[in-house]
Design a protein around this motif. Structure first.
Motif, PDB file in Angstrom:
ATOM      1  N   VAL A  72       0.423  -1.417   0.206  1.00 48.45           N
ATOM      2  CA  VAL A  72       0.421  -0.097  -0.057  1.00 48.45           C
ATOM      3  C   VAL A  72       0.840   1.034   0.456  1.00 48.45           C
ATOM      4  O   VAL A  72       0.627   2.441  -0.799  1.00 48.45           O
ATOM      5  N   LYS A  73       1.844   1.147   0.857  1.00 50.17           N
ATOM      6  CA  LYS A  73       2.562   2.332   0.953  1.00 50.17           C
ATOM      7  C   LYS A  73       3.800   2.635  -0.381  1.00 50.17           C
ATOM      8  O   LYS A  73       3.837   3.661  -1.288  1.00 50.17           O
ATOM      9  N   HIS A  74       3.814   1.399  -1.312  1.00 50.31           N
ATOM     10  CA  HIS A  74       4.700   1.671  -2.247  1.00 50.31           C
ATOM     11  C   HIS A  74       3.554   2.286  -3.670  1.00 50.31           C
ATOM     12  O   HIS A  74       3.678   2.861  -4.278  1.00 50.31           O
ATOM     13  N   LYS A  75       2.121   1.663  -4.038  1.00 49.22           N
ATOM     14  CA  LYS A  75       1.499   2.123  -4.076  1.00 49.22           C
ATOM     15  C   LYS A  75       0.822   3.778  -3.807  1.00 49.22           C
ATOM     16  O   LYS A  75       0.482   4.154  -4.915  1.00 49.22           O
ATOM     17  N   GLY A  76       0.622   4.207  -3.368  1.00 54.10           N
ATOM     18  CA  GLY A  76       0.499   5.144  -2.332  1.00 54.10           C
ATOM     19  C   GLY A  76       1.910   6.362  -3.654  1.00 54.10           C
ATOM     20  O   GLY A  76       1.346   7.059  -3.740  1.00 54.10           O
ATOM     21  N   GLN A  77       2.412   5.907  -2.987  1.00 52.44           N
ATOM     22  CA  GLN A  77       3.854   6.706  -3.938  1.00 52.44           C
ATOM     23  C   GLN A  77       3.552   6.724  -5.278  1.00 52.44           C
ATOM     24  O   GLN A  77       4.451   7.869  -6.275  1.00 52.44           O
ATOM     25  N   THR A  78       3.628   5.405  -5.701  1.00 52.53           N
ATOM     26  CA  THR A  78       3.096   5.642  -7.212  1.00 52.53           C
ATOM     27  C   THR A  78       1.380   6.007  -7.630  1.00 52.53           C
ATOM     28  O   THR A  78       1.878   6.833  -8.492  1.00 52.53           O
ATOM     29  N   LEU A  79       0.983   6.568  -7.003  1.00 50.82           N
ATOM     30  CA  LEU A  79      -0.050   7.451  -7.679  1.00 50.82           C
ATOM     31  C   LEU A  79       0.526   8.564  -7.524  1.00 50.82           C
ATOM     32  O   LEU A  79       0.126   9.839  -8.202  1.00 50.82           O
ATOM     33  N   ILE A  80       1.534   9.176  -6.647  1.00 52.18           N
ATOM     34  CA  ILE A  80       2.051  10.478  -6.085  1.00 52.18           C
ATOM     35  C   ILE A  80       2.567  10.837  -7.498  1.00 52.18           C
ATOM     36  O   ILE A  80       2.447  11.716  -8.424  1.00 52.18           O
ATOM     37  N   ASP A  81       3.909   9.830  -7.651  1.00 52.13           N
ATOM     38  CA  ASP A  81       4.111  10.400  -9.453  1.00 52.13           C
ATOM     39  C   ASP A  81       3.795   9.825 -10.425  1.00 52.13           C
ATOM     40  O   ASP A  81       4.295  11.310 -10.979  1.00 52.13           O
ATOM     41  N   GLN A  82       2.646   9.206 -10.438  1.00 54.23           N
ATOM     42  CA  GLN A  82       1.709   9.217 -11.727  1.00 54.23           C
ATOM     43  C   GLN A  82       0.978  10.423 -11.680  1.00 54.23           C
ATOM     44  O   GLN A  82       1.026  11.147 -12.845  1.00 54.23           O
TER      45      GLN A  82
ATOM     46  N   ASN B 281       2.382  13.749 -10.678  1.00 52.82           N
ATOM     47  CA  ASN B 281       2.896  14.533 -11.094  1.00 52.82           C
ATOM     48  C   ASN B 281       4.412  14.079 -12.129  1.00 52.82           C
ATOM     49  O   ASN B 281       4.410  15.286 -12.437  1.00 52.82           O
ATOM     50  N   ALA B 282       3.817  13.488 -12.703  1.00 53.57           N
ATOM     51  CA  ALA B 282       4.418  12.947 -14.179  1.00 53.57           C
ATOM     52  C   ALA B 282       4.664  13.443 -15.323  1.00 53.57           C
ATOM     53  O   ALA B 282       4.928  14.055 -15.846  1.00 53.57           O
ATOM     54  N   HIS B 283       2.942  14.741 -15.324  1.00 52.10           N
ATOM     55  CA  HIS B 283       2.821  15.214 -16.517  1.00 52.10           C
ATOM     56  C   HIS B 283       1.515  16.702 -16.089  1.00 52.10           C
ATOM     57  O   HIS B 283       0.757  16.841 -17.358  1.00 52.10           O
ATOM     58  N   LEU B 284       2.766  17.241 -15.282  1.00 51.06           N
ATOM     59  CA  LEU B 284       1.348  18.301 -15.026  1.00 51.06           C
ATOM     60  C   LEU B 284       1.752  19.535 -16.166  1.00 51.06           C
ATOM     61  O   LEU B 284       0.574  20.231 -15.808  1.00 51.06           O
TER      62      LEU B 284
END
Length: 284
Positions: free
Chosen positions: A254-264, A266-269
């Protein structure tokens, strides 16, 4: 010993539901333990003065209503509902028949909705209660060979988020539980796991993947008795968590998914954040 509450638990004839029922009883609570056949509850848990075994099929609204009535007739109230019953429809999306996919949603998603719909009026009248739904780490992080299962658990997560806001005004608490891999009967052949009905040559690794899943049975890291004991403590908390992530493997996922969502996010702001109407622009 805490103040005694009345727990209604689905899927308590085997697996994790048995452990939850036993933990609730051990903590001094009264328990309505349900399964498709009430005899399975008695066989798994035994006789207890504070235990009512009731037949309940989560896809049959008549049996649900009858079980809720039996709980009220015996104990006068329902304080904690644990939506635990469910199964695992494994397989790649294309190799599952439409009937299999719908059956997975009917059991894992609409089943808990059916039971909750029957119990909520009781809790509203009481102006108190706690709805606990066992989803899965797969309700946060889905993956290949779990299309239907992940869809059903993601749906539960969204429903629980909304339900929490809707019923808080009545003093009703709502918690989703996301277990990782626990040594239950989920992967037992012919028990709670179903395999794909169709076969497509391009998915040549299906048989090996099924064998891989089967080989995990009995080797999962989580102890369901420990989860059940901790769940009783979660229910006793002054502030009910919206989610309780159960198991070290689940926490990591779940922690990894949370960070993945943040990264996604921010990916194409530049493409994501320049989409508002330009109200100052001249209109021809």
């Amino acid at each position: 010993m805490t103040d005694s509450k009345v727990w209604l638990i689905t899927g308590a004839g085997r697996g994790m539901g048995v452990d939850v029922a036993q933990a609730a009883l051990a903590a001094g609570n009264r328990v309505v333990a349900t399964a498709r056949d009430a005899a399975n509850v008695t066989a798994a848990i035994g006789e207890h003065d504070d235990l009512l075994a009731v037949s309940l099929d989560i896809t049959d609204t008549d049996s649900i209503d009858a079980a809720a009535k039996a709980a009220i007739d015996r104990f006068g109230r329902i304080d904690v509902l644990v939506n635990n019953a469910g199964n695992f429809q494994a397989g790649y999306f294309e190799e599952m028949s439409p009937e299999q996919f719908r059956a997975q949603m009917e059991t894992n998603f609409f089943g808990p909705l059916n039971v909750t719909r029957a119990v909520l009026p009781v809790m509203r009248r009481q102006r108190s209660g706690h709805i606990v739904t066992i989803t899965s780490t797969a309700g946060i992080v889905s993956g290949g060979f779990g299309s239907a299962y992940g869809a059903s658990k993601f749906a539960l997560e969204g429903w629980m988020e909304s339900l929490r806001e809707e019923v808080a005004q009545f003093g009703i608490r709502v918690t989703a539980v996301e277990p990782g891999f626990f040594r239950t009967e989920l992967l037992v052949e012919g028990s709670s796991t179903l395999w794909p009905a169709l076969s497509i040559d391009d998915y040549a690794d299906t048989a090996a993947t099924i064998d891989g899943w089967k080989s995990m049975n009995g080797k999962q890291s989580g102890d369901p008795a420990k989860l059940a004991a901790s769940l009783v403590k979660v229910v006793e908390l002054a502030e009910a968590p919206a989610r309780w992530v159960a198991g070290a493997d689940a926490v990591q996922a779940v922690k990894h998914k949370g960070q993945t969502l943040i990264d996604q996010a921010n990916a194409h702001l530049d493409l994501s954040t320049a989409l508002d109407h330009d109200d100052d622009a001249d209109v021809d």
